[in-house]
Motif scaffolding. Sequence first.
Motif, PDB file in Angstrom:
ATOM      1  N   GLY A   1      -7.095 -11.108  10.661  1.00  0.00           N
ATOM      2  CA  GLY A   1      -7.291 -10.857  12.076  1.00  0.00           C
ATOM      3  C   GLY A   1      -6.849  -9.463  12.488  1.00  0.00           C
ATOM      4  O   GLY A   1      -5.852  -8.956  11.984  1.00  0.00           O
ATOM      5  N   LEU A   2      -7.633  -8.873  13.374  1.00  0.00           N
ATOM      6  CA  LEU A   2      -7.244  -7.622  14.014  1.00  0.00           C
ATOM      7  C   LEU A   2      -6.976  -7.956  15.473  1.00  0.00           C
ATOM      8  O   LEU A   2      -7.870  -8.410  16.191  1.00  0.00           O
ATOM      9  CB  LEU A   2      -8.364  -6.577  13.919  1.00  0.00           C
ATOM     10  N   GLU A   3      -5.751  -7.779  15.898  1.00  0.00           N
ATOM     11  CA  GLU A   3      -5.363  -8.205  17.245  1.00  0.00           C
ATOM     12  C   GLU A   3      -5.892  -7.263  18.315  1.00  0.00           C
ATOM     13  O   GLU A   3      -6.379  -7.690  19.364  1.00  0.00           O
ATOM     14  CB  GLU A   3      -3.837  -8.292  17.317  1.00  0.00           C
ATOM     15  N   SER A   4      -5.790  -5.973  18.059  1.00  0.00           N
ATOM     16  CA  SER A   4      -6.246  -4.954  19.012  1.00  0.00           C
ATOM     17  C   SER A   4      -6.749  -3.770  18.189  1.00  0.00           C
ATOM     18  O   SER A   4      -5.970  -2.923  17.767  1.00  0.00           O
ATOM     19  CB  SER A   4      -5.091  -4.535  19.924  1.00  0.00           C
ATOM     20  N   ALA A   5      -8.050  -3.754  17.949  1.00  0.00           N
ATOM     21  CA  ALA A   5      -8.617  -2.797  16.999  1.00  0.00           C
ATOM     22  C   ALA A   5      -8.387  -1.356  17.427  1.00  0.00           C
ATOM     23  O   ALA A   5      -8.462  -1.016  18.618  1.00  0.00           O
ATOM     24  CB  ALA A   5     -10.107  -3.064  16.820  1.00  0.00           C
ATOM     25  N   ALA A   6      -8.135  -0.510  16.429  1.00  0.00           N
ATOM     26  CA  ALA A   6      -7.942   0.922  16.638  1.00  0.00           C
ATOM     27  C   ALA A   6      -8.892   1.687  15.727  1.00  0.00           C
ATOM     28  O   ALA A   6      -9.263   1.170  14.655  1.00  0.00           O
ATOM     29  CB  ALA A   6      -6.498   1.307  16.331  1.00  0.00           C
ATOM     30  N   PRO A   7      -9.283   2.895  16.104  1.00  0.00           N
ATOM     31  CA  PRO A   7     -10.188   3.684  15.242  1.00  0.00           C
ATOM     32  C   PRO A   7      -9.661   3.853  13.817  1.00  0.00           C
ATOM     33  O   PRO A   7     -10.451   3.956  12.874  1.00  0.00           O
ATOM     34  CB  PRO A   7     -10.285   5.012  15.984  1.00  0.00           C
ATOM     35  N   SER A   8      -8.317   3.856  13.654  1.00  0.00           N
ATOM     36  CA  SER A   8      -7.734   4.002  12.313  1.00  0.00           C
ATOM     37  C   SER A   8      -8.018   2.801  11.421  1.00  0.00           C
ATOM     38  O   SER A   8      -7.794   2.866  10.205  1.00  0.00           O
ATOM     39  CB  SER A   8      -6.223   4.207  12.416  1.00  0.00           C
ATOM     40  N   GLN A   9      -8.510   1.715  12.012  1.00  0.00           N
ATOM     41  CA  GLN A   9      -8.851   0.535  11.233  1.00  0.00           C
ATOM     42  C   GLN A   9     -10.314   0.529  10.798  1.00  0.00           C
ATOM     43  O   GLN A   9     -10.766  -0.431  10.166  1.00  0.00           O
ATOM     44  CB  GLN A   9      -8.505  -0.732  12.021  1.00  0.00           C
ATOM     45  N   THR A  10     -11.028   1.579  11.110  1.00  0.00           N
ATOM     46  CA  THR A  10     -12.369   1.758  10.560  1.00  0.00           C
ATOM     47  C   THR A  10     -12.257   1.886   9.050  1.00  0.00           C
ATOM     48  O   THR A  10     -11.555   2.763   8.543  1.00  0.00           O
ATOM     49  CB  THR A  10     -13.026   3.018  11.151  1.00  0.00           C
ATOM     50  N   SER A  11     -12.916   0.987   8.332  1.00  0.00           N
ATOM     51  CA  SER A  11     -12.743   0.934   6.894  1.00  0.00           C
ATOM     52  C   SER A  11     -13.712  -0.092   6.320  1.00  0.00           C
ATOM     53  O   SER A  11     -14.437  -0.762   7.047  1.00  0.00           O
ATOM     54  CB  SER A  11     -11.296   0.532   6.557  1.00  0.00           C
ATOM     55  N   VAL A  12     -13.704  -0.188   4.996  1.00  0.00           N
ATOM     56  CA  VAL A  12     -14.394  -1.289   4.328  1.00  0.00           C
ATOM     57  C   VAL A  12     -13.319  -2.252   3.828  1.00  0.00           C
ATOM     58  O   VAL A  12     -12.378  -1.826   3.140  1.00  0.00           O
ATOM     59  CB  VAL A  12     -15.263  -0.795   3.162  1.00  0.00           C
ATOM     60  N   TYR A  13     -13.463  -3.508   4.171  1.00  0.00           N
ATOM     61  CA  TYR A  13     -12.467  -4.513   3.824  1.00  0.00           C
ATOM     62  C   TYR A  13     -13.003  -5.402   2.709  1.00  0.00           C
ATOM     63  O   TYR A  13     -14.118  -5.903   2.789  1.00  0.00           O
ATOM     64  CB  TYR A  13     -12.123  -5.362   5.056  1.00  0.00           C
ATOM     65  N   PHE A  14     -12.174  -5.587   1.697  1.00  0.00           N
ATOM     66  CA  PHE A  14     -12.540  -6.438   0.572  1.00  0.00           C
ATOM     67  C   PHE A  14     -11.532  -7.573   0.441  1.00  0.00           C
ATOM     68  O   PHE A  14     -10.320  -7.366   0.504  1.00  0.00           O
ATOM     69  CB  PHE A  14     -12.555  -5.650  -0.735  1.00  0.00           C
ATOM     70  N   CYS A  15     -12.065  -8.744   0.225  1.00  0.00           N
ATOM     71  CA  CYS A  15     -11.261  -9.899  -0.115  1.00  0.00           C
ATOM     72  C   CYS A  15     -11.370 -10.128  -1.618  1.00  0.00           C
ATOM     73  O   CYS A  15     -12.419  -9.840  -2.231  1.00  0.00           O
ATOM     74  CB  CYS A  15     -11.776 -11.123   0.635  1.00  0.00           C
ATOM     75  N   ALA A  16     -10.291 -10.613  -2.213  1.00  0.00           N
ATOM     76  CA  ALA A  16     -10.301 -10.915  -3.637  1.00  0.00           C
ATOM     77  C   ALA A  16      -9.535 -12.202  -3.885  1.00  0.00           C
ATOM     78  O   ALA A  16      -8.655 -12.582  -3.102  1.00  0.00           O
ATOM     79  CB  ALA A  16      -9.695  -9.773  -4.446  1.00  0.00           C
ATOM     80  N   SER A  17      -9.854 -12.856  -4.998  1.00  0.00           N
ATOM     81  CA  SER A  17      -9.089 -14.034  -5.386  1.00  0.00           C
ATOM     82  C   SER A  17      -8.855 -14.016  -6.892  1.00  0.00           C
ATOM     83  O   SER A  17      -9.623 -13.435  -7.655  1.00  0.00           O
ATOM     84  CB  SER A  17      -9.814 -15.322  -4.989  1.00  0.00           C
ATOM     85  N   ILE A  18      -7.733 -14.621  -7.275  1.00  0.00           N
ATOM     86  CA  ILE A  18      -7.341 -14.740  -8.682  1.00  0.00           C
ATOM     87  C   ILE A  18      -6.890 -16.175  -8.905  1.00  0.00           C
ATOM     88  O   ILE A  18      -6.213 -16.762  -8.049  1.00  0.00           O
ATOM     89  CB  ILE A  18      -6.200 -13.764  -9.039  1.00  0.00           C
ATOM     90  N   SER A  19      -7.226 -16.697 -10.062  1.00  0.00           N
ATOM     91  CA  SER A  19      -6.855 -18.079 -10.351  1.00  0.00           C
ATOM     92  C   SER A  19      -5.352 -18.270 -10.368  1.00  0.00           C
ATOM     93  O   SER A  19      -4.827 -19.239  -9.828  1.00  0.00           O
ATOM     94  CB  SER A  19      -7.455 -18.486 -11.703  1.00  0.00           C
ATOM     95  N   GLY A  20      -4.644 -17.314 -11.011  1.00  0.00           N
ATOM     96  CA  GLY A  20      -3.196 -17.436 -11.102  1.00  0.00           C
ATOM     97  C   GLY A  20      -2.782 -17.790 -12.518  1.00  0.00           C
ATOM     98  O   GLY A  20      -3.541 -18.403 -13.257  1.00  0.00           O
TER      99      GLY A  20
END
Lengths: 112, 114
Positions: free
Chosen positions: B77-96
């Motif tokens: 979640g982004l509570e109050s977006a700012a220009p500095s949060q302009t980016s590409v976001y990646f999610c990842a998962s690992i089995s463990g």
Amino acid sequence: ELKVEQNPLFLSMQEGKNYTIYCNYSTTSDRLYWYRQDPGKSLESLFVLLSNGAVKQEGRLMASLDTKARLSTLHITAAVHDLSATYFCAVDDSQGAQKLVFGQGTRLTINP
Amino acid sequence: NAGVTQTPKFRVLKTGQSMTLLCAQDMNHEYMYWYRQDPGMGLRLIHYSVGEGTTAKGEVPDGYNVSRLKKQNFLLGLESAAPSQTSVYFCASISGGFMNTEAFFGQGTRLTVV
């Protein structure tokens, strides 16, 4: 704090040539990863290196790990245009949870 | 087999708006992560989770919150977006586990904050 540095950051090479990308890291770790990223795409796993002296090869790419020197190399043999991409190394910070710290990436361009 | 799926793929926000990015994995992985990618800086860890109901801060957590109410989902979640949060976001998962170390990445969310 773990830091991961790659060099070079940019590499332009001709088809058919060999070259090596270097990945240095600052603190002890036994796990190192190499990824490939094409423009606008996600990360594709290339190699997982789990122990000192590990060497893995896939096609024209070969990766190795020297945990004592805190160094991994990605060697490209007889480069072809299809290998043009950005390559990242990432190191497990060894503090549990398998958190990865990434290098800055090496943008590789292979010219005919 | 879908692997790791991120929603949405693109979003434009105005400064101060809020939004939630969803990451869903169907591999029964224990560990999940949110990274951001900025030009020339590689990927940096925002938050992570080692199991359902647990979350922890990564390298750059300020301005973000996360939740993992179900094992297969990890929300950013982004509570109050700012220009500095302009980016590409990646999610990842690992089995463990020591031998189950391969990380699977989603396709990314390109976020622009104007």
